[in-house]
Enzyme design. Structure first.
Site, PDB file in Angstrom:
ATOM      1  N   ASN A  78      67.720 -68.638  -5.713  1.00 17.63           N
ATOM      2  CA  ASN A  78      68.015 -68.547  -4.282  1.00 17.63           C
ATOM      3  C   ASN A  78      69.201 -67.611  -4.097  1.00 17.63           C
ATOM      4  O   ASN A  78      70.341 -67.978  -4.365  1.00 17.63           O
ATOM      5  CB  ASN A  78      68.324 -69.948  -3.742  1.00 17.63           C
ATOM      6  CG  ASN A  78      68.651 -69.935  -2.260  1.00 17.63           C
ATOM      7  OD1 ASN A  78      68.451 -68.932  -1.574  1.00 17.63           O
ATOM      8  ND2 ASN A  78      69.166 -71.055  -1.773  1.00 17.63           N
TER       9      ASN A  78
ATOM     10  N   LYS B 275      70.444 -66.553  -1.406  1.00 19.61           N
ATOM     11  CA  LYS B 275      71.219 -66.884  -0.193  1.00 19.61           C
ATOM     12  C   LYS B 275      71.518 -65.583   0.575  1.00 19.61           C
ATOM     13  O   LYS B 275      70.701 -64.666   0.559  1.00 19.61           O
ATOM     14  CB  LYS B 275      72.472 -67.692  -0.539  1.00 19.61           C
ATOM     15  CG  LYS B 275      72.108 -68.931  -1.367  1.00 19.61           C
ATOM     16  CD  LYS B 275      73.246 -69.890  -1.583  1.00 19.61           C
ATOM     17  CE  LYS B 275      72.789 -71.057  -2.441  1.00 19.61           C
ATOM     18  NZ  LYS B 275      73.846 -72.053  -2.651  1.00 19.61           N
TER      19      LYS B 275
ATOM     20  N   GLU C 132      72.310 -76.197   2.777  1.00 19.27           N
ATOM     21  CA  GLU C 132      73.076 -75.357   3.707  1.00 19.27           C
ATOM     22  C   GLU C 132      72.406 -75.309   5.084  1.00 19.27           C
ATOM     23  O   GLU C 132      73.082 -75.271   6.109  1.00 19.27           O
ATOM     24  CB  GLU C 132      73.234 -73.948   3.123  1.00 19.27           C
ATOM     25  CG  GLU C 132      74.199 -73.941   1.958  1.00 19.27           C
ATOM     26  CD  GLU C 132      73.983 -72.814   0.966  1.00 19.27           C
ATOM     27  OE1 GLU C 132      74.647 -72.836  -0.080  1.00 19.27           O
ATOM     28  OE2 GLU C 132      73.145 -71.929   1.218  1.00 19.27           O
TER      29      GLU C 132
ATOM     30  N   SER D 201      74.784 -75.722  -9.373  1.00 11.60           N
ATOM     31  CA  SER D 201      75.617 -75.079 -10.401  1.00 11.60           C
ATOM     32  C   SER D 201      74.928 -75.031 -11.766  1.00 11.60           C
ATOM     33  O   SER D 201      75.536 -75.335 -12.789  1.00 11.60           O
ATOM     34  CB  SER D 201      76.981 -75.753 -10.495  1.00 11.60           C
ATOM     35  OG  SER D 201      77.682 -75.620  -9.268  1.00 11.60           O
TER      36      SER D 201
ATOM     37  N   GLY E 280      77.633 -74.686  -5.861  1.00 12.46           N
ATOM     38  CA  GLY E 280      78.681 -73.694  -5.685  1.00 12.46           C
ATOM     39  C   GLY E 280      80.080 -74.219  -5.942  1.00 12.46           C
ATOM     40  O   GLY E 280      81.059 -73.555  -5.673  1.00 12.46           O
TER      41      GLY E 280
ATOM     42  N   HIS F 169      67.016 -76.627   2.617  1.00 12.12           N
ATOM     43  CA  HIS F 169      68.169 -76.444   1.723  1.00 12.12           C
ATOM     44  C   HIS F 169      69.401 -77.103   2.339  1.00 12.12           C
ATOM     45  O   HIS F 169      69.553 -77.147   3.563  1.00 12.12           O
ATOM     46  CB  HIS F 169      68.420 -74.954   1.504  1.00 12.12           C
ATOM     47  CG  HIS F 169      69.416 -74.681   0.426  1.00 12.12           C
ATOM     48  ND1 HIS F 169      70.779 -74.727   0.655  1.00 12.12           N
ATOM     49  CD2 HIS F 169      69.263 -74.393  -0.886  1.00 12.12           C
ATOM     50  CE1 HIS F 169      71.414 -74.465  -0.485  1.00 12.12           C
ATOM     51  NE2 HIS F 169      70.523 -74.271  -1.432  1.00 12.12           N
TER      52      HIS F 169
END
Length: 248
Positions: free
Chosen positions: A10, A12, A96, A211, A171, A94
Site C-alpha cells: 500500500n 498510500k 486511515e 510495520s 507506521g 483501511h
C-alpha cells in the site's frame, strides 16, 4: 490448507513517476517467488500509468472507491471506472480511511458490497487501536468490523482478502509479535467458522499489516494463520522484494 500467500503493497499518498519507475524496476528485477500473489495499491492518479508498466504477474489495486457506479460525488472514483482502466483490485476500510476520514463499519460494508458486485476483488481491512487493545477489546473490535462485512460479501468470499492491521502498529515501528498476530488471526478464523462457515474460514486469506519489514517478515509468515502481508512504508523500498519472498 492450500491458501496462496498474498502480499499487498500500500503506497498510500506517496510516489511520483521517478519513484514509481524505481519501485517497478526493482520488482521486475526481483526475482519474486512465483507462488506468492503480489498486489500493489497505487494512488488513483497513477493507476493507469502503473498498470501500463508493471508485469502482468503483479496486480494493481486502487486504495479506495465509492459505493455507487457514478454521480455527483466530487473527488471520488467508482469500481466501474477502475474496471475501465484495467484495475481489478481495491483496498477498502483501511484504518486511515476509518480514523482520518471517519468511515464507519456500515459505509465500509456498502463500499465492499458494491465493489464485489462490480467484479472487483477486495482487500478488506480490520483492526483495533492501541486504546482498544489496552482495554482488552481487540477481538470485540475485529469481530464487529468483520460482522459488518458478512452480508456485504455474501457468497463472494473467493474475491476477498482480509487484512488484519493493528492500528497501533501502523507506521509506528511497533509490530505485533508473531504470537500476538497469530492469536488474532486464529481467533478471527474461528469466529468466521461459526458466523460465516467452516469452508469460508478455511479458505479465506488473512493478511497481517502493521510495520512489516524484511527483518520480521519470515517469522510472521511462518505462523499458520497468517496468509500474507499488507505492507505500508516498506513497499516503497527495495526490501519489499524480500518481504514478498518471506515464505521461501
Amino acid at each position: 490448507m492450500g491458501r496462496k500467500f498474498v502480499v499487498g503493497g500500500n503506497w498510500k499518498m506517496n510516489g511520483d513517476k521517478n519513484q514509481i519507475n524505481e519501485i517497478v524496476n526493482n520488482l521486475k528485477k526481483g526475482p519474486l517467488d512465483e507462488n506468492v500473489e503480489v498486489i500493489i495499491g497505487v494512488p488513483a492518479i497513477y493507476l493507469a500509468y502503473v498498470k501500463s508498466i508493471v508485469p502482468d504477474s503483479i496486480a494493481v489495486a486502487a486504495q479506495n472507491c465509492w459505493k455507487v457506479p457514478k454521480g455527483a460525488f466530487t473527488g471520488e472514483i467508482s469500481p466501474a471506472m477502475l474496471k475501465d482502466v484495467g484495475i481489478n483490485w481495491v483496498i477498502l476500510g483501511h484504518s486511515e480511511r476509518r480514523s482520518i476520514f471517519g468511515e464507519k463499519d456500515e459505509l465500509v460494508a456498502e463500499k465492499v458490497a458494491h465493489a464485489l458486485e462490480s467484479g472487483l476483488k477486495v482487500i478488506a481491512c480490520i483492526g483495533e487501536t492501541l486504546e482498544e487493545r489496552e482495554a482488552g477489546k481487540t477481538e470485540e473490535v475485529v469481530f464487529r468490523q468483520t460482522k459488518a462485512l458478512l452480508s456485504a460479501i455474501g457468497d463472494k468470499w473467493a474475491n476477498v482478502v482480509l487484512a488484519y492491521e493493528p492500528v497501533w502498529a501502523i507506521g509506528t515501528g511497533k509490530t505485533a509479535s508473531p504470537q500476538q498476530a497469530q492469536e488474532v488471526h486464529s481467533s478471527l478464523r474461528n469466529w468466521l467458522s461459526t458466523n460465516a462457515s467452516p469452508d469460508v474460514a478455511n479458505a479465506v486469506r488473512i493478511q497481517y499489516g502493521g510495520s512489516v519489514t524484511a527483518a520480521n517478515a519470515k517469522e510472521l509468515a511462518a505462523c499458520s494463520d497468517i496468509d500474507g502481508f499488507l505492507v505500508g512504508g516498506a513497499s516503497l523500498k527495495p526490501e519489499f522484494v524480500d518481504i514478498i519472498n518471506a515464505t521461501k
